[in-house]
Design a protein around this motif. Structure first.
Motif, short mmCIF file in Angstrom:
data_model
loop_
_atom_site.label_atom_id
_atom_site.label_comp_id
_atom_site.label_asym_id
_atom_site.label_seq_id
_atom_site.Cartn_x
_atom_site.Cartn_y
_atom_site.Cartn_z
N LEU A 1 0.85 -1.19 0.00
CA LEU A 1 0.00 0.00 0.00
C LEU A 1 0.89 1.23 0.00
CD1 LEU A 1 -2.86 1.13 0.22
CD2 LEU A 1 -2.57 1.14 2.68
N ASP A 2 0.79 2.02 -1.05
CA ASP A 2 1.51 3.29 -1.13
C ASP A 2 0.54 4.34 -0.62
OD1 ASP A 2 2.66 5.65 -1.87
OD2 ASP A 2 3.16 5.00 -3.90
N THR A 3 0.83 4.88 0.56
CA THR A 3 -0.16 5.77 1.15
C THR A 3 -0.22 7.13 0.47
OG1 THR A 3 1.51 6.20 2.82
CG2 THR A 3 -0.30 4.78 3.46
N ARG A 4 0.72 7.43 -0.43
CA ARG A 4 0.59 8.69 -1.14
C ARG A 4 -0.51 8.62 -2.18
NH1 ARG A 4 6.11 9.13 -3.81
NH2 ARG A 4 5.49 6.98 -4.19
N ARG A 5 -0.79 7.43 -2.66
CA ARG A 5 -1.91 7.26 -3.58
C ARG A 5 -3.16 7.12 -2.73
NH1 ARG A 5 0.16 4.45 -8.68
NH2 ARG A 5 2.41 4.53 -8.38
N HIS A 6 -4.22 7.77 -3.12
CA HIS A 6 -5.39 7.78 -2.26
C HIS A 6 -6.23 6.54 -2.51
CE1 HIS A 6 -4.35 11.76 -0.98
NE2 HIS A 6 -4.12 12.07 -2.22
N ILE A 7 -5.77 5.43 -1.92
CA ILE A 7 -6.43 4.16 -2.16
C ILE A 7 -7.21 3.74 -0.92
CG2 ILE A 7 -6.08 1.75 -2.79
CD1 ILE A 7 -3.52 2.62 -4.21
N ILE A 8 -6.48 3.51 0.17
CA ILE A 8 -7.14 3.14 1.42
C ILE A 8 -6.94 4.30 2.38
CG2 ILE A 8 -7.18 1.53 3.34
CD1 ILE A 8 -7.71 -0.16 1.12
N GLU A 9 -8.02 4.89 2.83
CA GLU A 9 -7.91 5.88 3.88
C GLU A 9 -8.15 5.14 5.20
OE1 GLU A 9 -6.87 8.78 3.40
OE2 GLU A 9 -7.08 8.92 1.23
N LYS A 10 -7.31 5.38 6.16
CA LYS A 10 -7.44 4.63 7.40
C LYS A 10 -7.09 5.52 8.57
CE LYS A 10 -2.87 2.90 6.29
NZ LYS A 10 -2.16 3.69 7.29
N ALA A 11 -7.54 5.13 9.73
CA ALA A 11 -7.22 5.89 10.93
C ALA A 11 -7.53 5.02 12.13
CB ALA A 11 -8.04 7.17 10.99
N ALA A 12 -6.90 5.38 13.25
CA ALA A 12 -7.27 4.75 14.51
C ALA A 12 -8.47 5.50 15.05
CB ALA A 12 -6.10 4.82 15.48
N ILE A 13 -9.33 4.81 15.73
CA ILE A 13 -10.58 5.42 16.16
C ILE A 13 -10.33 6.60 17.12
CG2 ILE A 13 -10.94 3.76 18.03
CD1 ILE A 13 -13.70 5.35 15.87
N GLU A 14 -9.28 6.50 17.92
CA GLU A 14 -8.96 7.62 18.81
C GLU A 14 -8.67 8.87 18.03
OE1 GLU A 14 -10.10 6.65 22.15
OE2 GLU A 14 -9.04 8.54 21.89
N GLU A 15 -7.88 8.70 16.97
CA GLU A 15 -7.53 9.82 16.09
C GLU A 15 -8.80 10.42 15.51
OE1 GLU A 15 -4.62 8.02 13.44
OE2 GLU A 15 -4.65 9.89 12.29
N ARG B 1 -11.81 10.22 16.73
CA ARG B 1 -12.64 10.91 17.73
C ARG B 1 -12.10 12.30 18.01
NH1 ARG B 1 -12.40 5.89 21.20
NH2 ARG B 1 -14.15 4.63 20.47
N ARG B 2 -10.78 12.40 18.05
CA ARG B 2 -10.19 13.72 18.33
C ARG B 2 -10.42 14.67 17.18
NH1 ARG B 2 -4.68 12.79 18.65
NH2 ARG B 2 -4.95 10.56 18.71
N ASN B 3 -10.25 14.17 15.99
CA ASN B 3 -10.40 15.04 14.82
C ASN B 3 -11.24 14.31 13.78
OD1 ASN B 3 -10.20 16.65 12.61
ND2 ASN B 3 -8.05 16.19 12.19
N PRO B 4 -12.55 14.52 13.79
CA PRO B 4 -13.41 13.80 12.84
C PRO B 4 -13.08 14.10 11.38
CG PRO B 4 -14.73 14.80 14.57
CD PRO B 4 -13.34 15.33 14.73
N ASN B 5 -12.33 15.16 11.15
CA ASN B 5 -12.03 15.49 9.75
C ASN B 5 -10.76 14.82 9.25
OD1 ASN B 5 -14.23 17.20 9.26
ND2 ASN B 5 -13.23 18.82 10.44
N VAL B 6 -10.21 13.93 10.06
CA VAL B 6 -8.91 13.38 9.69
C VAL B 6 -8.94 12.66 8.34
CG1 VAL B 6 -9.26 11.21 10.94
CG2 VAL B 6 -6.96 12.05 10.55
N ILE B 7 -10.04 12.02 8.03
CA ILE B 7 -10.11 11.30 6.75
C ILE B 7 -10.25 12.30 5.60
CG2 ILE B 7 -11.42 9.63 5.40
CD1 ILE B 7 -9.97 8.43 7.80
N GLN B 8 -11.11 13.29 5.79
CA GLN B 8 -11.32 14.27 4.71
C GLN B 8 -10.05 15.04 4.43
OE1 GLN B 8 -14.03 14.17 2.91
NE2 GLN B 8 -14.63 12.52 4.27
#
Lengths: 462, 991
Positions: free
Chosen positions: B712-726, B728-735
């Protein structure tokens, strides 16, 4: 010819455009004798047989292709285009030199074109014929090829005009038509010459019909000159536009490695580059075997080599620009595509390509290399291989590794890919050697205008 | 020429056929003069009757007619062959030709079954869907989805065979009656019945009845992929064999000890749904459950883990001991052997479990040793989970036995020459019995051997009689789900061939040898039924597909004190471990001839048409092998060869092989595919053991995977992922991470999608990567199987694929699954470049593919960044085999050579729903259209609907802050979007 000084001043050139000692008669004799002879040289037999054998291979490959399907080639998802489009672009590119020599050099009044333009234009025609087969062969359902033409139909559907493939249809068919017309119109005075000189009844009859009643009258020449200029005017933009449109096949797509704005000039330069290479590859053996060194002189080879060098430098510049743009853009997909090209599974092809197209032509700076026909011949072969590789690298490496790594897959050609490609080379040789045998490969009347006896400047505008 | 008295058009044509050219016109003229012809004209073309009177008009008429008559008579033209439309003389009730009917049934597999609603077109089943009322909650796995192809398998046996000669049922009946008569005198001492696992109450009743009549006869059971250790484990810890059922709705913390509970085993469909319901992050509900997985080989459950630890199978047991001790369970003072790899986790996991008493769950893998099962029971009991997240019931099996002992007894009897009549009802023991039993040779000692099966397989080859079995879709029967719920199985079609069901064969041993299966099943249940009106009850039960109140009641069991003391101290094992697992595609080998399953890309590995010896990069390096090298595996003198496949995330020091390959008589598709692991599988080590030797014997084996690059090359926008804590702190983290160009960026006004606007959202947090959607799509859309060579050339035809990506270090990466259907881009790159307008955009947002316009330039596939378009490089669809034509969905075109195809959002289903809604003068309701992939997904990860309806599920999903589009930075504006993959790591464990 127009009453203008030629751009390349002959007094400054040590090499003449035509060897001294020719008369009108000897020019005609020498050129016509290739056609109107009973004896065919062994060289011709060998080349023609080779071409014919490869043509048979082509017919077999195409029959199998139509019977079984396009899967006999190595194409796959994601590499939906492999050898077929590579060959298409390669052949079309080769054709551009002929049109440049015939049309552009005519309008620019370059007299050295006179002895090479006939077979160069024939080369163009046959190259376009080879090229034009591939868009039809590579289709999944080739029997429906006519759907790409806008014809009135009961379905009420037209082609999708925003697609570059439809533009290709127009570009290539226009190119083929105009090239053919230009070539044929140019042939007419020479066909008349052959008609008049032929002793065989059939030859006289056929040449006679093809010459369309050419009587060498002033009026005929007047019409000829006008037509020639008009056709040259039509053909000139084609030199630039046809390969531009072909390059749009790639630039319009979003595939990284294809999507760029500088492909049109890059491709046109590359086309002329490979085209002149093919001209040299054909001219050098022919002049040696048929003793035409007086007509296709060192000057011609020198000039062609210089054009090759110039366009080769443009192509080299384009490679640098491509790499720079990929890095400078910061676009992850674009830079990855170039990086993969240079270091990935096709790195071998890429670096071989750079050697052939950028490193090898640097030898053409040296007069000693340009002066030796055998070295020029080898250099031209190298350029042809390099230009084929360039199309292959652009098409296949960009498709093989694009946006989603999960779809990346390597293209490997199958024997039918090679067979079809070599088969079209066979078709080309077949047609070209038929041309050599049956039609004057050098424009008789145009070479005659080069003779001092022709007193072109004194006569002024015709 | 003379014309008959009365003419019709065909007769006219026949008369004119012989004439050509001028004769033709002359004959027509002559014919025109005759009265019969004039009569015909008046009859057929009364409107032109007036013209006929006038000579001039008649001549014109003849000119016009003559042409069409001539054309009709031209034999050079290819005529449409005459096809007969046969309307029903007696139309079956409720059947409207063109509209499918759905019938409830179930597919039994092992100790469970999946409830189904099978779609039937004009009396033949074409597609399997799940039954939402069944414990499997309307989902299906790959086996159920592919089973419809098994019904129409052209390699199915179509007739009885005695020693290779075709026989009739009456001939068999005679033979069997004689044999049974002979047994009567001996009380059945020489009679043996061998079945697979039986949950069917009717079959159990029949066999018990037979055993009552022949008290000395024996009933043996053998199935290679049964949970052989579970019963032993339960006996160890609980004192009795019990059926363990989980309820993951109440589980906050789950520990899986090599249990692939989300994708395989009884109840996995239900567990996946329950697990996903506690994992989804929707609206403002951000509570996620937490999953710890320890396993040797990555499985779909492992991809969902918040913490995954690759351990050898034996080390899983060590882990279980240590965890049990840490949790405070009674381990008789035993701890696991210290292991640096997991010791730091044990404390954290134990504390996490203790914080969630009554809301946690420890699941032991079916294939793990009895000790692990016992430890799991022990931990669940201690944590107070019993009755909440884990429930014990009686066994679902009709006759639970130790199947290893059962088949061992049979082999012993056969060897002693005690078996006169052996009935093998289903199963393939010659192929899959434990190898040291020598079943193949011992079988030959039974006097009369009869095998009932779907195919003439390895066992039928060695039996005297082969009886063709009916497929479950042709059979009246019954079966139980993992919780005991009974389903009456009804046939969707009369038996295609001369088959009989197990019930119908068993009844041949009784005084009513020719009783049909329907009678047998119905009469059994009429005897069980209490209360009035059996008929009404029966009809309802058959209609609904479940028998209410048949789920087995919860059983109270107590943990045995000091059970652990009876076990020896766990000892450390050295050497290379061999691990056998059932295959995610062919299960235990029974589905080897199913083309859809052979071509199904196995989860995570994406391998097709093969099995392999999976090992970790370190183990492969140690052995000096790379992927595609052939190794010879040797265990206790038994050998097998297999190609190596290096698997990131696999535990070091062990090799996993899958069962079910290397068959010698599976049919055209399955024979000689892969390598036979049963040849190395002994009864004391059915699932794992040490002592394996692996030596390289070759290289360059063609191992075909549909995905070659997994990183998985994270520079390519293929899988967006996050830890749930992250999150919760910042709901916009995926966007913030996903880049989609704003719609206002373009000068062009957008197209107003003001009616329906179809869209799809796929929740990557829920998706387990099981792949049922892939097979469902193949079944629904008539997608062809292309074979191993063509898959190697990248030409597989799956419209939907599940990509697997690895992120992190190669020893133990995070694995992400991503189902990729067509994105139906609003700014579709494919539509721009098609030269013939074969792909267009509909006003509802679908990218339509017009097969008969496509000329096959493949530019659209080149321009698709998602590579979801599939091309028919050859004629892949089987035009010829008659039985396969029956399976095809009549609502979907079967594509020919040279044509591009791709996911259509099941446009046939969309259109059917729209037509129905229009007829009822309403709009399509949310949830009324379920694409094939959506309908079958156990985790409900795929949701489709109308995004113009703000209340629809899909619109609400797309409004989530975790919603993003794949490669959205290309401005394709995909209608298929994803919800980011969220994980819930334990902060105590440095992940």
């Amino acid at each position: 010819m127009a009453d203008e000084r030629p751009l390349i001043d002959e007094e400054l050139q040590p090499e003449p455009v035509i060897a001294p000692g020719y008369t009108f008669g000897t020019v005609t004799d020498q050129i016509a004798s290739v056609v109107l002879t009973r004896r065919t040289p062994v060289f011709w037999m060998a080349c023609f047989s080779a071409g014919f054998a490869l043509l048979l291979l082509l017919l077999w490959s195409v029959a199998l292709l139509f019977a079984k399907g396009v899967g006999i080639w190595g194409i796959k998802i994601p590499v939906g285009w492999g050898f077929a489009i590579t060959n298409f672009v390669w052949w079309i590119g080769i054709g551009h030199a002929g049109t440049l020599i015939s049309a552009i050099l005519l309008l620019l009044n370059q007299q050295w074109r006179n002895s090479i333009n006939r077979f160069a234009e024939a080369m163009t025609l046959f190259a376009v014929a080879c090229a034009g087969m591939f868009p039809l062969l590579h289709m999944g359902r080739p029997w429906l090829f006519y759907w790409m033409f806008p014809y009135p139909n009961t379905m009420g559907v037209q082609p999708q005009f925003r697609s570059p493939l439809v533009w290709d249809v127009f570009a290539v068919s226009t190119y083929a038509t105009v090239s053919f017309l230009f070539w044929f119109v140019g042939l007419m005075p020479d066909l008349a010459t052959l008609r008049d000189r032929a002793t065989n009844r059939w030859a006289r009859g056929v040449y006679g019909m093809l010459a369309m009643g050419w009587r060498n009258s002033v009026r005929h020449w007047h019409h000829y000159e006008t037509a020639s200029l008009l056709l040259a005017g039509l053909a000139t933009p084609l030199v630039l536009s046809v390969h531009t449109v072909v390059s749009f096949d790639f630039t319009i797509a979003i595939v990284p490695g294809w999507h760029s704005t500088f492909f049109p000039p890059y491709f046109v330069a590359g086309a002329i580059y490979s085209g002149f290479a093919m001209v040299l590859v054909l001219a050098i053996p022919l002049r040696a075997v048929y003793g035409l060194e007086g007509l296709i002189t060192e000057k011609h080879l020198d000039n062609s080599a210089k054009v090759m060098l110039a366009t080769g430098l443009i192509v080299g510049y384009s490679y640098m620009l491509e790499t720079f743009t990929a890095w400078y853009s910061g676009n992850v997909y674009e830079s990855a595509a170039l990086w993969n090209r240079m270091t990935g599974p096709y790195a071998g092809a890429y670096w071989f390509l750079i050697t052939c197209n950028v490193v090898a032509p640097q030898f053409l700076w040296f007069k000693r290399v340009r002066g030796k026909p055998i070295l020029l011949f080898l250099a031209s072969l190298v350029v042809l291989v390099g230009m084929w590789l360039e199309r292959f690298v652009i098409i296949v490496t960009s498709l093989a590794q694009d946006y989603l790594p999960s779809s990346w897959r390597i293209f490997t050609p199958t024997r039918w890919d090679w067979a079809t490609y070599l088969g079209t080379i066979g078709l080309f040789l077949f047609l070209f050697f038929l041309f050599i045998r049956l039609l004057p490969m050098i424009s008789i009347f145009e070479v005659r205008t080069l003779l001092p006896q022709a007193k072109i400047e004194e006569e002024g505008q015709a | 020429m003379s014309a008959p008295k009365k003419l019709d058009l065909p007769a006219v044509r026949a008369l004119l056929e012989k004439a050509h050219g001028r004769d033709y016109w002359r004959s027509l003229e002559d014919l025109a003069e005759t009265d019969a012809f004039q009569d015909l004209m008046h009859r057929e073309f009364p409107r032109y009757a007036s013209e006929w009177e006038d000579g001039e008009g008649r001549r014109n008429f003849i000119k016009l007619m003559g042409a069409s008559l001539a054309l009709a008579g031209l034999s050079a033209c290819t005529r449409q062959p005459t096809e007969y439309i046969n309307p029903y003389v007696r139309q079956p009730e409720e059947l409207v030709p063109g509209r499918p009917l759905f019938f409830a049934t179930a597919m039994p597999l092992g100790a469970s079954s999946t409830g189904l609603l099978v779609e039937s077109h004009e009396g033949r089943p074409t597609k399997i869907e799940g039954n939402p009322d069944h414990p499997s909650l309307g989902a299906c796995d790959v086996y159920a989805q592919a089973s419809v192809l098994g019904l129409y398998d052209p390699d199915r046996s179509q007739a009885l065979a005695e020693e290779g000669e075709i026989r009739s049922w009456s001939a068999f009946l005679e033979t069997i009656r004689q044999a049974v008569e002979a047994q009567k005198a001996k009380q059945g001492a020489g009679l043996r019945i061998l079945t697979e696992t039986v949950t069917s109450p009717t079959m159990a009743d029949q066999i018990k009845g037979m055993l009552a009549a022949f008290p000395a006869a024996r009933w043996h059971q053998w199935e290679p992929a049964m949970a052989h250790s579970a019963a032993a484990g339960a006996r160890l810890a609980l004192g009795q064999p019990v059926n363990t059922i989980y309820d993951l709705r109440g589980a906050d913390v789950i520990v899986s000890l090599d249990a692939d509970f989300l994708a395989s085993g009884p109840g996995s469909l239900r567990y996946a749904r329950q697990f996903a319901s506690r994992r989804r992050v929707r609206d403002s509900q951000t509570g996620m459950n937490r999953l710890y997985v320890v396993e040797p080989m990555p499985t779909p459950t492992g991809t969902k883990a918040d913490h995954r630890l690759p351990l050898r199978a034996a080390d899983v047991e060590q882990f279980a001991w240590s965890l049990a001790a840490a949790v405070g369970a009674d381990t008789g003072g035993r701890k696991g052997i210290p292991n640096a790899a997991f010791d730091k986790w044990i404390g954290a996991i134990a504390r996490d479990l203790q914080r969630h008493r009554g809301a946690s769950l420890v699941i032991a893998g079916e294939q793990q040793s009895p000790a692990v099962h016992a430890l799991a029971h022990s931990m669940n009991a201690l944590l107070g989970n019993v009755g909440k997240t884990v429930v014990y019931t009686e066994s679902v099996e009709a006759n639970p036995v130790d199947q290893v002992a059962s088949i061992y007894d049979l082999v012993k009897d056969m060897d002693a020459g005690a078996v006169d009549l052996l009935l093998i009802l289903g199963g393939n023991p010659v192929y899959d019995a434990p190898v040291e039993l020598g079943f193949r040779d011992r079988l030959k000692k039974a006097t009369l051997r009869v095998h009932l099966s779907l195919h003439e397989d390895e066992t039928s080859e060695l039996c005297h009689w082969h009886l063709p079995m009916t497929h479950y879709l042709e059979t009246w029967s019954d079966c139980r789900a993992h919780d005991g719920t009974v389903t009456i199985m009804q046939p969707l079609i009369a038996p295609l061939y001369a088959g009989k069901s197990v019930h119908e064969v068993l009844t041949m041993l009784t005084e009513q040898p020719e009783r049909p299966g329907y009678d047998i099943v119905k009469s059994y249940w009429s005897r069980q039924h209490t209360g009035a009106d059996f008929e009404a009850w029966w009809r309802k039960v058959v209609h609904d597909g479940i028998m209410p109140d048949t789920a087995l009641p919860a059983k109270t069991v107590a943990l045995r004190q000091g059970w652990a003391a009876s076990l020896p101290q766990p000892a450390s094992r050295q050497g290379l471990e061999i691990i056998f697992r059932p295959d995610p595609a062919v299960f235990d080998g029974r589905f080897a001839n199913n083309g859809w399953l052979q071509e199904f890309p196995r989860p995570i590995t994406q391998i097709t048409w093969d099995n392999a010896a999976f090992m970790s990069p370190a183990t492969a390096h140690e052995k000096g092998v790379v992927t595609s090298d052939l190794v010879e595996l040797e265990y206790r003198g038994y050998k097998m060869r297999a190609p190596v496949s290096i698997q990131p995330g696999h535990a070091d020091g062990c090799v996993t092989v899958h069962l079910g390959y290397g068959r010698t008589r599976a049919g055209h598709v399955g024979t000689r595919i892969g390598f036979n692991a049963y040849g190395m599988r002994t009864s004391n080590a059915l699932w794992q053991d040490f002592g394996l030797k692996a030596t390289k014997v070759g290289s360059g084996y063609l191992l075909v995977s549909i995905q070659d690059y997994h990183a998985l090359d994270t520079r390519r926008h293929i899988i967006e992922k996050a830890a749930i804590e992250e999150y919760r702190r910042n709901p916009n983290v995926i966007q913030e991470s996903a880049e989609a160009p704003p719609r206002e960026l373009t000068l062009y006004p957008g197209f107003p999608y003001d009616k329906y606007a179809w869209g799809m959202a796929i929740d990557l947090t829920a998706c387990t990567g099981c792949g049922a959607c892939v097979v469902a799509c193949q079944a629904e859309n008539n997608i062809a199987v292309v074979g191993k060579q063509e898959v190697h050339h990248g030409r597989h035809m799956h419209w939907l694929r599940v990509d697997s990506y690895y992120h992190g270090d190669i020893e133990n990466p995070e694995i992400y699954n991503q189902p990729v259907p067509c994105m139906q881009c609003e700014n579709a790159p494919c539509e721009l470049v098609c030269p013939v307008q074969a792909t267009n955009h509909s006003s509802e947002g679908l990218n339509d593919m017009i097969y008969n316009r496509c000329v096959g330039t493949r530019y659209c596939s080149n321009n698709c960044p998602y590579k979801v378009r599939r091309f028919n490089f050859f004629l892949y669809s089987d035009w010829n085999t008659p039985s396969l034509k029956l399976q095809r969905n009549p609502d979907v075109t079967v594509r020919s050579r040279g044509v591009m195809e791709k996911c259509t959002y099941c446009v046939q289903r969309i259109n059917r729903a729209k037509i129905d809604a229009e007829k009822e003068d309403r709009k399509v309701r949310d949830g009324e259209i379920q694409t094939a992939c959506q309908a079958t997904c156990p985790a409900e990860a795929i949701i489709f609907g109308n995004i113009n309806d703000p209340n629809s599920r899909v619109a609400r999903m797309k409004a989530e802050k975790t919603n993003y589009g794949l490669l959205a930075d290309l401005n394709t504006r995909p209608r298929t979007t994803y919800l980011a993959a969220l994980r819930n790591p334990n902060p105590e464990i440095e992940a």
